[in-house]
Design an enzyme around this catalytic site. Structure first.
Site, short mmCIF file in Angstrom:
data_model
loop_
_atom_site.label_atom_id
_atom_site.label_comp_id
_atom_site.label_asym_id
_atom_site.label_seq_id
_atom_site.Cartn_x
_atom_site.Cartn_y
_atom_site.Cartn_z
N HIS A 1 -7.06 0.36 -6.97
CA HIS A 1 -7.33 -0.47 -5.78
C HIS A 1 -7.95 -1.79 -6.27
O HIS A 1 -9.13 -2.07 -6.05
CB HIS A 1 -8.27 0.27 -4.84
CG HIS A 1 -8.25 -0.24 -3.43
ND1 HIS A 1 -7.51 -1.34 -3.04
CD2 HIS A 1 -8.88 0.20 -2.30
CE1 HIS A 1 -7.69 -1.55 -1.74
NE2 HIS A 1 -8.51 -0.63 -1.26
N ARG B 1 0.89 -1.18 0.00
CA ARG B 1 0.00 0.00 0.00
C ARG B 1 0.92 1.22 0.00
O ARG B 1 1.53 1.55 1.01
CB ARG B 1 -0.93 0.02 1.21
CG ARG B 1 -1.64 1.35 1.35
CD ARG B 1 -2.79 1.34 2.31
NE ARG B 1 -3.92 0.61 1.78
CZ ARG B 1 -5.17 0.73 2.23
NH1 ARG B 1 -5.44 1.57 3.22
NH2 ARG B 1 -6.16 0.05 1.71
N ASP C 1 -17.66 6.59 -2.83
CA ASP C 1 -16.48 6.46 -1.99
C ASP C 1 -16.11 7.85 -1.46
O ASP C 1 -16.67 8.86 -1.92
CB ASP C 1 -15.33 5.85 -2.82
CG ASP C 1 -14.10 5.54 -1.97
OD1 ASP C 1 -14.27 5.28 -0.76
OD2 ASP C 1 -12.98 5.58 -2.51
N CYS D 1 -16.65 1.31 -0.37
CA CYS D 1 -15.50 0.46 0.00
C CYS D 1 -15.07 0.66 1.44
O CYS D 1 -14.30 -0.15 1.95
CB CYS D 1 -14.35 0.68 -0.97
SG CYS D 1 -13.34 2.10 -0.59
N GLN E 1 -9.82 -4.29 -3.95
CA GLN E 1 -11.17 -3.80 -3.64
C GLN E 1 -12.12 -4.15 -4.79
O GLN E 1 -13.25 -4.61 -4.56
CB GLN E 1 -11.14 -2.28 -3.41
CG GLN E 1 -12.47 -1.70 -3.02
CD GLN E 1 -12.97 -2.23 -1.69
OE1 GLN E 1 -12.25 -2.17 -0.69
NE2 GLN E 1 -14.18 -2.75 -1.65
N ARG F 1 -13.57 -8.84 0.75
CA ARG F 1 -12.13 -8.60 0.58
C ARG F 1 -11.36 -9.85 1.00
O ARG F 1 -10.43 -10.27 0.31
CB ARG F 1 -11.69 -7.41 1.46
CG ARG F 1 -12.15 -6.04 1.00
CD ARG F 1 -11.45 -5.58 -0.26
NE ARG F 1 -10.00 -5.52 -0.12
CZ ARG F 1 -9.31 -4.49 0.36
NH1 ARG F 1 -9.94 -3.40 0.74
NH2 ARG F 1 -7.99 -4.52 0.41
N1 CP Z 1 -11.39 -0.25 1.62
C1 CP Z 1 -10.14 -0.25 2.14
O1 CP Z 1 -9.13 -0.43 1.44
O2 CP Z 1 -10.09 -0.04 3.49
P1 CP Z 1 -8.77 0.20 4.36
O3 CP Z 1 -8.19 1.54 3.92
O4 CP Z 1 -9.23 0.20 5.78
O5 CP Z 1 -7.80 -0.90 4.06
#
Ligand code: CP
Length: 298
Positions: free
Chosen positions: A130, A103, A221, A257, A133, A285
């Site tokens: 992402h 990430r 989102d 998400c 997701q 997820r």
């Molecule tokens: N949706 C998502 O990626 O959540 P986090 O940022 O909590 O990982």
């Protein structure tokens, strides 16, 4: 080495397989070793430049359930913070672990890690994409409607989550309309990639009411992502009229998400309504990523 930096790193067939495997894993008891311990002794490194609830916990839990384990590496846990190059980090971690979930802010950093790693790099969120997701989003839609023969609307920012969702919808043939304020759309390059797939082209509008009118499912989102706090006031003004609320919706299913900002992009009433699929989406997820990890790390 197969990396997963965005959804279209999988072929359509591979995407179908991952979703089918996710559904199968979801239906199994996690303690059933014959079916579930698919990654015994495998290790996933998880490199986080920014915070996470879902991504961190679902990857770590997923690896444990598959018989392997995960190592969390936060921003202060590696020598990256003291200037060790990404290229050296990727090559070193590849000598220890079987996969690296990342990430990071810059998508180019994930690309560079993939260039140097000799084990799969899995994108757990960059500024551009992402894809994990999106796997969960597609699984949730298929689970709820029993098909991808649905109309979807994205309402809000053309951000990283939206961009991977656009690609995912295009790959499976979901008819998608994106409604965004002027200046906050999906990158042209992403629209071009999406429109290369068979099936309906992505429709783009600045009118959320038009976007949701024929939709079966509406996705929104956050408006102000991590790292964009300085633009907060400007964005809140630009996104006026794009809130997913009871006035905008009829009977559509709702995706988000998470984390959600109630009172900004969505109302508490919508999140708490029977139409919201957000908790299934968060759970998915776990299942989608377990299927992906099994494919990439086996
Ligand atoms: N949706 C998502 O990626 O959540 P986090 O940022 O909590 O990982």
């Amino acid at each position: 080495t197969q990396h997963f930096l965005d959804v279209d790193d999988l072929s359509r067939e591979e995407l179908d397989d991952v979703l089918d495997d996710a559904e199968a894993l979801k239906s199994q008891e996690t303690g059933d070793d014959d079916n579930h311990a698919l990654l015994p002794d495998k290790t996933l490194a998880m490199l986080f430049e920014k915070p996470s609830t879902r991504t961190r916990v679902s990857f770590e839990t997923g690896m444990t359930q598959l018989g392997g384990h995960a190592i969390f590496l936060g921003p202060d846990d590696t020598q990256l913070g003291r200037g060790e190059p990404l290229s050296d980090t990727a090559r070193t971690l590849s000598r220890y672990v079987d996969g690296i979930m990342v990430r990071v802010f810059n998508h180019a950093d994930a690309v560079e890690l993939a260039e140097y790693a000799s084990v799969p790099i899995v994108n757990g969120l960059t500024d551009d994409a992402h894809p994990c997701q999106a796997l969960a989003d597609l699984l949730t839609i298929r689970e709820h409607f029993d098909s991808f023969d649905v109309q979807a609307a994205w309402v809000g920012d053309g951000n990283n989550v939206a961009q991977s969702f656009v690609i995912g919808c295009a790959m499976v043939g979901i008819d998608l309309t994106v409604a965004h304020p002027e200046g906050y759309g999906i990158d042209d390059s992403v629209i071009d990639r999406a429109n290369q797939f068979d099936g309906p082209n992505v429709t783009v509008t600045n009118d959320p009411t038009k976007a949701v009118a024929d939709a079966d499912v509406v996705y929104t989102d956050v408006w102000v992502s991590m790292g964009q706090e300085k633009e907060r006031d400007e964005k809140l003004q630009a996104f006026e009229g794009f809130q997913v609320n009871e006035e905008l919706l009829d009977e559509q299913a709702v995706l988000h998400c998470l984390p959600a900002h109630r009172g900004e992009e969505i109302t508490g009433a919508v999140i708490e309504s029977d139409h919201a699929l957000v908790w299934d989406q968060a759970e998915n997820r776990l299942h989608a990523q377990k299927a992906l990890l099994t494919k990439l790390l086996s």
